[in-house]
Design a protein around this motif. Structure first.
Motif, PDB file in Angstrom:
ATOM      1  N   SER A  59      42.238  53.906  68.531  1.00  0.00           N
ATOM      2  CA  SER A  59      41.710  52.551  68.590  1.00  0.00           C
ATOM      3  C   SER A  59      42.834  51.520  68.502  1.00  0.00           C
ATOM      4  O   SER A  59      42.862  50.552  69.255  1.00  0.00           O
ATOM      5  CB  SER A  59      40.712  52.335  67.454  1.00  0.00           C
ATOM      6  N   LEU A  60      43.763  51.729  67.591  1.00  0.00           N
ATOM      7  CA  LEU A  60      44.873  50.793  67.422  1.00  0.00           C
ATOM      8  C   LEU A  60      45.813  50.824  68.625  1.00  0.00           C
ATOM      9  O   LEU A  60      46.242  49.781  69.121  1.00  0.00           O
ATOM     10  CB  LEU A  60      45.639  51.118  66.140  1.00  0.00           C
ATOM     11  N   ARG A  88      39.106  46.405  70.303  1.00  0.00           N
ATOM     12  CA  ARG A  88      38.770  45.344  69.359  1.00  0.00           C
ATOM     13  C   ARG A  88      37.283  45.264  69.046  1.00  0.00           C
ATOM     14  O   ARG A  88      36.844  44.311  68.417  1.00  0.00           O
ATOM     15  CB  ARG A  88      39.247  44.006  69.903  1.00  0.00           C
ATOM     16  N   TRP A  89      36.497  46.224  69.471  1.00  0.00           N
ATOM     17  CA  TRP A  89      35.054  46.155  69.289  1.00  0.00           C
ATOM     18  C   TRP A  89      34.530  47.365  68.530  1.00  0.00           C
ATOM     19  O   TRP A  89      35.023  48.467  68.697  1.00  0.00           O
ATOM     20  CB  TRP A  89      34.342  46.053  70.635  1.00  0.00           C
ATOM     21  N   GLY A  90      33.529  47.140  67.729  1.00  0.00           N
ATOM     22  CA  GLY A  90      32.821  48.222  67.071  1.00  0.00           C
ATOM     23  C   GLY A  90      33.551  48.820  65.889  1.00  0.00           C
ATOM     24  O   GLY A  90      34.591  48.350  65.459  1.00  0.00           O
ATOM     25  N   ILE A  91      32.958  49.880  65.384  1.00  0.00           N
ATOM     26  CA  ILE A  91      33.520  50.609  64.247  1.00  0.00           C
ATOM     27  C   ILE A  91      34.225  51.837  64.800  1.00  0.00           C
ATOM     28  O   ILE A  91      33.618  52.654  65.482  1.00  0.00           O
ATOM     29  CB  ILE A  91      32.408  50.996  63.253  1.00  0.00           C
ATOM     30  N   ARG A  92      35.511  51.945  64.526  1.00  0.00           N
ATOM     31  CA  ARG A  92      36.313  53.083  64.976  1.00  0.00           C
ATOM     32  C   ARG A  92      37.163  53.561  63.813  1.00  0.00           C
ATOM     33  O   ARG A  92      37.745  52.754  63.100  1.00  0.00           O
ATOM     34  CB  ARG A  92      37.250  52.699  66.139  1.00  0.00           C
ATOM     35  N   GLY A  93      37.215  54.837  63.615  1.00  0.00           N
ATOM     36  CA  GLY A  93      38.015  55.387  62.528  1.00  0.00           C
ATOM     37  C   GLY A  93      37.546  54.938  61.154  1.00  0.00           C
ATOM     38  O   GLY A  93      38.320  54.909  60.209  1.00  0.00           O
ATOM     39  N   PRO A 150      44.550  43.659  60.694  1.00  0.00           N
ATOM     40  CA  PRO A 150      45.909  43.688  60.131  1.00  0.00           C
ATOM     41  C   PRO A 150      46.688  44.939  60.534  1.00  0.00           C
ATOM     42  O   PRO A 150      47.901  44.894  60.708  1.00  0.00           O
ATOM     43  CB  PRO A 150      45.698  43.647  58.622  1.00  0.00           C
ATOM     44  N   LEU A 151      45.991  46.052  60.688  1.00  0.00           N
ATOM     45  CA  LEU A 151      46.669  47.283  61.121  1.00  0.00           C
ATOM     46  C   LEU A 151      47.167  47.143  62.552  1.00  0.00           C
ATOM     47  O   LEU A 151      48.275  47.551  62.887  1.00  0.00           O
ATOM     48  CB  LEU A 151      45.718  48.473  61.017  1.00  0.00           C
ATOM     49  N   THR A 196      55.723  53.790  68.817  1.00  0.00           N
ATOM     50  CA  THR A 196      55.993  52.356  68.816  1.00  0.00           C
ATOM     51  C   THR A 196      57.452  52.140  69.187  1.00  0.00           C
ATOM     52  O   THR A 196      58.240  53.092  69.263  1.00  0.00           O
ATOM     53  CB  THR A 196      55.728  51.763  67.427  1.00  0.00           C
ATOM     54  N   MET A 197      57.839  50.898  69.395  1.00  0.00           N
ATOM     55  CA  MET A 197      59.226  50.601  69.764  1.00  0.00           C
ATOM     56  C   MET A 197      60.224  51.073  68.699  1.00  0.00           C
ATOM     57  O   MET A 197      61.223  51.712  69.043  1.00  0.00           O
ATOM     58  CB  MET A 197      59.386  49.106  70.039  1.00  0.00           C
ATOM     59  N   PRO A 198      59.994  50.808  67.394  1.00  0.00           N
ATOM     60  CA  PRO A 198      60.941  51.336  66.401  1.00  0.00           C
ATOM     61  C   PRO A 198      61.009  52.875  66.416  1.00  0.00           C
ATOM     62  O   PRO A 198      62.078  53.451  66.218  1.00  0.00           O
ATOM     63  CB  PRO A 198      60.394  50.833  65.066  1.00  0.00           C
ATOM     64  N   GLU A 199      59.886  53.533  66.677  1.00  0.00           N
ATOM     65  CA  GLU A 199      59.886  54.999  66.753  1.00  0.00           C
ATOM     66  C   GLU A 199      60.665  55.471  67.977  1.00  0.00           C
ATOM     67  O   GLU A 199      61.415  56.449  67.909  1.00  0.00           O
ATOM     68  CB  GLU A 199      58.453  55.525  66.777  1.00  0.00           C
ATOM     69  N   GLN A 200      60.522  54.783  69.100  1.00  0.00           N
ATOM     70  CA  GLN A 200      61.273  55.137  70.303  1.00  0.00           C
ATOM     71  C   GLN A 200      62.769  54.982  70.064  1.00  0.00           C
ATOM     72  O   GLN A 200      63.561  55.844  70.461  1.00  0.00           O
ATOM     73  CB  GLN A 200      60.847  54.268  71.487  1.00  0.00           C
ATOM     74  N   ARG A 201      63.151  53.891  69.406  1.00  0.00           N
ATOM     75  CA  ARG A 201      64.580  53.692  69.097  1.00  0.00           C
ATOM     76  C   ARG A 201      65.099  54.806  68.198  1.00  0.00           C
ATOM     77  O   ARG A 201      66.187  55.327  68.408  1.00  0.00           O
ATOM     78  CB  ARG A 201      64.787  52.343  68.413  1.00  0.00           C
TER      79      ARG A 201
END
Length: 174
Positions: free
Chosen positions: A69-70, A75-80, A89-90, A115-120
């Motif tokens: 979802s993240l 942006r809709w509904g209940i996920r996780g 915020p997540l 994510t970008m920091p993980e790719q780096r």
């Protein structure tokens, strides 16, 4: 396992394009898909949210659902097990996530969302280990020029306007 603690799956990461986890989701067994997209207000609205969250609490793929979802920007509904407002915020901080377990999995050859920091981190650690740039590009599913740029970015001193990554620490029990 006690009756009050829902089962938690072993830590694993969804690979790129993998949707098979949806087949084992608890929500697939419920007839009313509108339960995860409650509307209205008042007590009935709150009750529908609580019912959906209770089902999510026992779902074996809850964390994978939340991650998907993240990463997909849903942006809709209940996920996780979280509502739109609880995920906001997540989602806001997702681009700063630096999870060492995800970096290790990518270095081992798993094709997961990074994510970008993980790719780096993957680019720098793989290069430091002597891995050729072409192989790192295959790991990250990108062009070799991008790998070199990631390495340069990681070596540069952070600019004032850039935010530092949020480092995720996983405990042995999780």
């Amino acid at each position: 396992m006690s009756a009050t603690n829902p089962p938690r799956p072993a830590s694993s990461f969804r690979t790129l394009g993998d949707q098979s986890w949806k087949n084992t989701a608890s929500c697939r067994r419920h007839v009313d898909p509108d339960l995860w997209f409650p509307g209205g207000e008042g007590a009935e609205f709150t009750e529908r949210i609580n019912r959906a969250k209770a089902i999510c609490d026992w779902c074996p793929v809850r964390s994978t659902c939340l991650e998907a979802s993240l990463e997909e920007g849903d942006r809709w509904g209940i996920r996780g097990g979280l509502t739109e407002e609880e995920r906001k915020p997540l989602r806001h901080n997702l681009d700063r996530r630096l999870d060492r377990a995800r970096v290790t999995a990518a270095l081992a050859g798993r094709r997961i969302h990074l994510t970008m920091p993980e790719q780096r981190a993957v680019a720098v650690e793989a290069r430091a280990a002597g891995m050729p740039v072409a192989r790192i590009a295959v790991l990250l599913d990108c062009a070799p020029k991008r790998v070199l740029r990631l390495i340069r970015e990681a070596r540069r001193r952070p600019r004032r306007h850039t935010r530092s990554p949020i480092i995720v620490v996983r405990s042995e029990a999780a």
